[in-house]
Design an enzyme around this catalytic site. Structure first.
Site, mmCIF file in Angstrom:
data_model
loop_
_atom_site.group_PDB
_atom_site.id
_atom_site.type_symbol
_atom_site.label_atom_id
_atom_site.label_comp_id
_atom_site.label_asym_id
_atom_site.label_seq_id
_atom_site.Cartn_x
_atom_site.Cartn_y
_atom_site.Cartn_z
ATOM 1 N N SER A 172 0.711 -1.129 -0.171
ATOM 2 C CA SER A 172 0.073 -0.060 0.064
ATOM 3 C C SER A 172 0.838 1.163 -0.112
ATOM 4 O O SER A 172 1.594 1.594 1.018
ATOM 5 C CB SER A 172 -0.731 -0.073 1.373
ATOM 6 O OG SER A 172 -1.409 1.327 1.407
ATOM 7 N N ASP A 320 -5.768 0.108 -9.475
ATOM 8 C CA ASP A 320 -6.775 1.404 -9.380
ATOM 9 C C ASP A 320 -7.708 1.087 -10.900
ATOM 10 O O ASP A 320 -8.703 1.586 -11.184
ATOM 11 C CB ASP A 320 -6.504 2.743 -9.491
ATOM 12 C CG ASP A 320 -6.249 3.261 -7.931
ATOM 13 O OD1 ASP A 320 -6.744 2.381 -7.315
ATOM 14 O OD2 ASP A 320 -5.662 4.246 -7.790
ATOM 15 N N ARG A 392 -14.776 4.740 -10.336
ATOM 16 C CA ARG A 392 -14.184 4.131 -11.536
ATOM 17 C C ARG A 392 -15.065 2.925 -11.972
ATOM 18 O O ARG A 392 -14.993 2.800 -13.158
ATOM 19 C CB ARG A 392 -12.659 3.369 -10.897
ATOM 20 C CG ARG A 392 -11.878 4.519 -10.527
ATOM 21 C CD ARG A 392 -10.296 4.032 -10.301
ATOM 22 N NE ARG A 392 -9.558 4.893 -9.541
ATOM 23 C CZ ARG A 392 -9.072 5.974 -10.105
ATOM 24 N NH1 ARG A 392 -9.337 6.341 -11.401
ATOM 25 N NH2 ARG A 392 -8.262 6.847 -9.105
HETATM 26 C C1 S3P Z 1 -2.911 5.674 -3.748
HETATM 27 C C2 S3P Z 1 -2.757 4.467 -3.380
HETATM 28 C C3 S3P Z 1 -3.463 3.314 -3.657
HETATM 29 C C4 S3P Z 1 -4.575 3.748 -4.724
HETATM 30 C C5 S3P Z 1 -5.265 5.034 -4.560
HETATM 31 C C6 S3P Z 1 -4.211 6.145 -4.445
HETATM 32 C C7 S3P Z 1 -2.073 6.735 -3.470
HETATM 33 O O1 S3P Z 1 -4.094 2.773 -2.563
HETATM 34 O O2 S3P Z 1 -5.669 2.781 -4.838
HETATM 35 O O3 S3P Z 1 -6.197 5.289 -5.390
HETATM 36 O O4 S3P Z 1 -2.000 8.023 -3.883
HETATM 37 O O5 S3P Z 1 -0.981 6.634 -2.760
HETATM 38 P P1 S3P Z 1 -3.244 1.791 -1.790
HETATM 39 O O6 S3P Z 1 -1.837 2.294 -1.426
HETATM 40 O O7 S3P Z 1 -4.163 1.613 -0.424
HETATM 41 O O8 S3P Z 1 -3.173 0.582 -2.598
#
Ligand code: S3P
Length: 438
Positions: A172, A320, A392
């Site tokens: 993440s 995403d 989305r």
């Molecule tokens: C993001 C990280 C992702 C993504 C989100 C934006 C970011 O989530 O799904 O739309 O800007 O750091 P995760 O880090 O929880 O996977």
């Protein structure tokens, strides 16, 4: 956005042609406001995404005492207050639909002298926050959630933070970024190790603001107590928004589309790799760098797609883009299988279940599994789909309408505003035969 609902109606038979630039990258826009606010001096942001999510971050920092000007479209001027210059907000900070805003800001607010509270809409209020509150607590922070580990978050100020060496259980970027942001306020060194590569915009932007960040394979470290120096941030077009057009043009016969100035950071390009594995015709043209991020123009032409087993290594790099990719799979010849993607269940909606239900409503065989889905290809019928307020999902099914055998209606689309203001106008200009109605 609630109460302002919208239904999309898409008629089949369109094709996507011409050239267009989708709005600015959401992840980079959030970070530009955050780092600009915490920096010393003025930060000029160009290409800023004026969608509801990033505007929520902007408003939150204004409520924390940061002066922000918007001299023109996509241009934001942030008057940085330095790492110690934020002021206590008068009211709870409302982050709307944005998990990125809430999770990253938790890292910032954990290091402040004052208390604060963060709230969100119904979707955000059901998303897991222990993934950040637990490691932040190990750094010395105190953040309360509901009993279920969901927002509101009550952040106690005046805590002394210390560095942490943390191996993330989930891949993440939001968790990594929250910890690095808290690490700016911590004594000593904060290190985060990721189980798989996730987007690295935080690390890149920290370096761009003059902060030393060390990367060693999957591990990234910084020392607390430094300074950020404001400057200029150029935000490329968002590959996550471009993804809908990559899929739309791939599935609609006669399409030939050029997507301009798209961010192609290698931690974000899984969608291109997956579509190419399915047989898509995507060219990456004129690769260049803008503001510390790689960008390119993407040319996509219609091509027959075939089903694949999606490599697990590409999952975090396309996290995403799965709603759009599932639509590509539905139009492909043969079956597509995805596993190792349980994270999709805790996004703005449960994207595995909501997509499976929507595809089923369009006559597609879609079997959800705990961490993925199996999609039978072969095409879509017309029908009515529920997006459950997930931006989305709404845009993915709008693209499905290009290739469906009948009209596709998508309900609950107002949240498209969170990431892609102007989607309907741009999609119509490119050749999607669609309307939005209240
Ligand atoms: C993001 C990280 C992702 C993504 C989100 C934006 C970011 O989530 O799904 O739309 O800007 O750091 P995760 O880090 O929880 O996977």
């Amino acid at each position: 956005m609630n109460g302002l609902n919208q239904r999309y109606t898409v008629r089949p038979g369109g094709r996507l042609v011409g050239r267009l630039r989708v709005p600015g990258d959401k992840s980079i826009s959030h970070r530009a406001i955050m780092f600009g606010a915490l920096a010393e001096g003025v930060t000029e942001v160009d290409g800023f995404l004026e969608g509801a999510d990033c505007l929520a971050t902007l408003a939150a920092f204004q409520a924390l005492g940061v002066r922000v000007e918007k001299p023109g479209a996509g241009h934001v001027r942030v008057h940085g207050v330095g790492l110690r210059g934020l002021r206590a907000p008068a009211d709870p900070l409302d982050l709307g639909n944005s998990g990125t805003a809430m999770r990253l800001m938790a890292g910032v607010l954990a290091g402040q002298a004052f208390d604060s509270t963060m709230v969100g809409d119904a979707s955000l209020s059901s998303r897991p926050m222990r993934r950040i509150t637990e490691p932040l607590a190990l750094m010395g922070a105190r953040i309360e959630t509901t009993q279920d580990g969901t927002p509101p978050l009550r952040v106690h100020g005046g805590r002394r933070l210390h560095g942490l060496d943390y191996a993330m259980p989930v891949a993440s970027a939001q968790v990594k970024s929250a910890l690095l942001l808290a690490g700016l306020y911590a004594d000593g060194e904060t290190c985060v190790t990721e189980p798989a590569p996730t987007r690295d915009h935080t690390e890149r932007m920290l370096s761009g603001f003059g902060y030393r960040v060390q990367r060693d394979g999957p591990r990234v470290c910084l020392q607390g107590g430094g300074r950020l120096i404001g400057g200029r941030v150029e935000v490329p077009a968002d590959i996550s928004s471009a993804a809908f057009f990559l899929v739309g043009a791939s599935i609609a016969p006669g399409s030939d589309l050029l997507l301009e100035h798209v961010g192609i950071n290698p931690t974000r390009t899984g969608v291109i790799d997956i579509l190419r594995l399915m047989g898509a015709d995507i060219e990456v043209l004129d690769e260049r760098e803008a503001g510390g991020e790689p960008v390119a123009d993407l040319r996509v032409r219609h091509a027959p797609l075939h089903g694949i087993e999606i490599p697990q290594s590409l999952v975090p790099l396309a996290i995403d883009e799965f709603p759009a990719l599932f639509v590509a799979a539905a139009c492909a010849e043969g079956e597509t299988r995805l596993s190792g993607a349980a994270e999709l269940r805790v996004k703005e909606s449960d994207r595995i279940q909501v997509m499976a239900d929507g595809l089923a409503a369009l006559g597609v065989r879609a079997e959800p599994t705990p961490d993925g889905i199996v999609i039978g290809g072969g095409g879509l019928s017309g029908g009515v789909v529920e997006s459950h307020g997930d931006h989305r999902i709404a845009m993915a099914f709008a693209m499905a309408g290009l290739r469906a055998a009948g009209q596709v209606a998508v309900n609950d689309c107002a949240n498209v505003e969170t990431s892609f203001p102007g989607f309907v106008v741009l999609a119509r200009t490119a050749g999607l035969d669609m309307d939005a109605s209240a």
